[in-house]
Design an enzyme around this catalytic site. Structure first.
Site, PDB file in Angstrom:
ATOM      1  N   SER A   1     -16.748  29.518  -2.247  1.00 31.18           N
ATOM      2  CA  SER A   1     -15.938  30.736  -2.195  1.00 31.18           C
ATOM      3  C   SER A   1     -15.112  30.790  -0.918  1.00 31.18           C
ATOM      4  O   SER A   1     -15.654  30.649   0.182  1.00 31.18           O
ATOM      5  CB  SER A   1     -16.829  31.978  -2.270  1.00 31.18           C
ATOM      6  N   HIS A  41     -15.631  38.906  -0.693  1.00 28.68           N
ATOM      7  CA  HIS A  41     -17.076  38.974  -0.928  1.00 28.68           C
ATOM      8  C   HIS A  41     -17.860  38.079   0.028  1.00 28.68           C
ATOM      9  O   HIS A  41     -19.076  38.224   0.148  1.00 28.68           O
ATOM     10  CB  HIS A  41     -17.412  38.646  -2.387  1.00 28.68           C
ATOM     11  N   ASP A  99      -9.917  40.210  -3.937  1.00 26.74           N
ATOM     12  CA  ASP A  99     -11.060  39.522  -3.326  1.00 26.74           C
ATOM     13  C   ASP A  99     -10.623  38.566  -2.234  1.00 26.74           C
ATOM     14  O   ASP A  99     -11.124  37.449  -2.116  1.00 26.74           O
ATOM     15  CB  ASP A  99     -11.887  38.773  -4.375  1.00 26.74           C
TER      16      ASP A  99
END
Length: 503
Positions: free
Chosen positions: A250, A143, A173
């Site tokens: 992230s 992402h 992911d």
């Protein structure tokens, strides 16, 4: 009036008594000394046990410094692309204007594809990544780089590089990037099965664009599923931690106190979008499998059992009269699935995979996701009071037991695409002699220079018919200057043209 005078005299007498008697009571001539201490009188007050079972002070300083060198800041630029229905005109890129003419080009080829500057507005996002190989390979979250037209990586020493996407895996992911750099610090991946609940960990990343931020916490849980990934075949078996993780973390590192990478920070559980107590990381064992597949095959190879499942808990055990209170209950077995072929039946309870105990659906998903189509796994089952061991040969998403590799080489890395040959049946249905389908787009020349979308089938390059990947490679390699790519989208009668500048 008399009462006020008496109260005043009483207060005066008490004050004088305190003044003259206090030194005698508390020690005459005694002074209070306030001392300022420059150093910490006690260091390492919190203790831990090292690998040699020695009690040592708990100290994060060295591991923090080592890990920060291998964690990078990622800037991802995304440009919104217009769909064909939104495009009033499709224009040939500048290198072809003189050849086709402004009016002739538009008329001859129909509506034209917008150039780079004619796409929608750009959006810049940031995240983190971890260098796992001295060859410049970086693991991050999908992402962070999804739909990016440009990816820039900044190292801890402030050097910056453009990154190439080697491959992505939306189901976990994860994404693998590469930069062309030397003398890179790296982090080793460790066996995440060895991670214990309660052990100390550090989260390292770039939250809120605050570069090289380190937070500490413990492992709060393992094999946690929070239903955050939207992919149909999502694999969620996160390591949960209370180390502070915020937006921008992230793709960053979750490490143990030896500096080993135990997971990639991916998500937070929060009502506000910021840290509220728990963060979640993809375990290193899943990361390792994804990286290996992307490097070797260009796409993740994932085996499937082909069953519908739910976790065993007290009420279910009572309702189904199960002999166990933990494990994974098989609700349905797909026809012609790998599980059906091995003899798995609805009502079975899976309690182990390859002798590793399974208590939740997330644990089962993680262990199966480490395998490829064609791999054999041993399932330990409870069927009523019976204990069974069945060997299952896993199948792929389409029921295959063989590896299905995507075409990825330096040329396609530069273009930012994964491609595959279309089948004879597809070619016949589309009334074309053959073609090459763009199965995935990443940051690269195609995304930066065109509005091509995934699913585009390349049929010609500079007027030359393209039947397969080999012909596409031959037509594009060693090219300099403008190239005209022609093709179609399934379901559309139009022919589309995209211009690429090759170098």
């Amino acid at each position: 009036m008399k009462n006020y005078i008496i109260s005043g005299l009483t207060a005066l007498v008490v004050s004088l008594a305190v003044f003259f008697l206090a030194p005698g009571v508390y020690g005459a001539g005694k002074t209070v000394k306030i001392e300022h201490v420059d150093g910490m009188p006690v260091q390492g007050a919190v203790l831990t046990i090292n690998g040699d079972n020695e009690i040592v002070p708990l100290d994060f300083t060295k591991v923090s410094q080592d890990v920060m060198e291998a964690v990078v800041h990622i800037k991802s630029t995304q440009t919104a692309k217009m769909t064909p229905s939104q495009q009033q005109y499709r224009q040939l890129p500048d290198p072809f204007k003189d050849f086709f003419g402004d009016q002739g080009g538009g008329f001859f080829f129909g509506p034209q594809t917008p150039r780079q500057g004619q796409n929608g507005p750009s959006r810049v996002g940031t995240g983190s990544g971890v260098i796992i190989n001295s060859g410049g390979y970086i693991i991050t979250n999908n992402h962070v780089v999804a739909d990016a037209t440009d990816i820039e990586v900044a190292l801890h020493d402030n050097r910056t590089f453009k990154a190439t996407v080697i491959g992505t895996d939306p189901a976990t992911d994860l994404a693998l990037l590469q930069i062309q750099a030397k003398d890179l610090a790296t982090l080793p991946l460790v066996n995440s099965d060895d991670v214990k609940i309660g052990e100390w960990v550090l989260a390292v990343g770039n939250p809120f664009n605050l570069n090289s931020t380190v937070t500490a916490g413990i492992v709060s849980a393992k094999s946690r599923s929070i239903n955050i990934l939207q992919d149909q075949y999502a694999v969620e078996a996160f390591i949960q931690t209370d180390a502070a993780i915020n937006p921008g973390n992230s793709g960053g590192a979750l490490v143990n106190l030896q500096g080993g990478l135990i997971g990639i920070n991916t998500a937070i559980a929060s009502p506000t979008g910021a840290y509220a107590g728990y963060g979640f990381a993809v375990p290193a064992n899943i990361v390792s499998k994804v990286v290996e597949d992307l490097l070797k095959y260009g796409v993740v190879q994932r085996g499937f059992l082909g069953i519908r499942i739910r976790g065993v808990e007290g009420n279910l055990a009572k309702e189904k009269e199960l002999s166990v209170n933990t494990g994974v209950y098989v609700e349905e077995v797909g026809e012609e699935s790998a599980a059906a072929a091995a003899g798995v039946k609805a009502g079975d309870v899976i309690v182990a995979v390859n002798t590793l105990k399974v208590q939740t659906p997330a644990e089962l998903q993680e262990l199966i996701a480490r395998n490829r189509p064609g791999d054999d796994v041993e399932l330990s089952l409870k069927r009523g009071e019976k204990d069974l061991n069945l060997t299952v040969k896993l199948k792929g998403q389409e029921g295959e037991t063989k590896i299905v590799a995507a075409e990825r080489n330096e040329l396609f890395n530069e273009l930012g695409a994964s491609v595959e040959n279309i089948s004879k049946d597809q070619a016949s249905a589309l009334n074309i002699p053959g073609g090459v389908k763009v199965s995935k787009l990443y940051a690269g020349k195609i995304s930066r220079q065109t509005s091509m979308r995934e699913g585009f089938i390349i049929t010609k390059v500079d007027g030359q018919i393209i039947r397969n990947v080999d012909e596409l490679v031959k037509s594009l390699e060693n090219k300099n200057g403008g190239v005209l790519v022609e093709g179609i989208y399934e379901g559309s009668p139009e022919v589309y043209y995209y211009g690429l500048g090759m170098s």
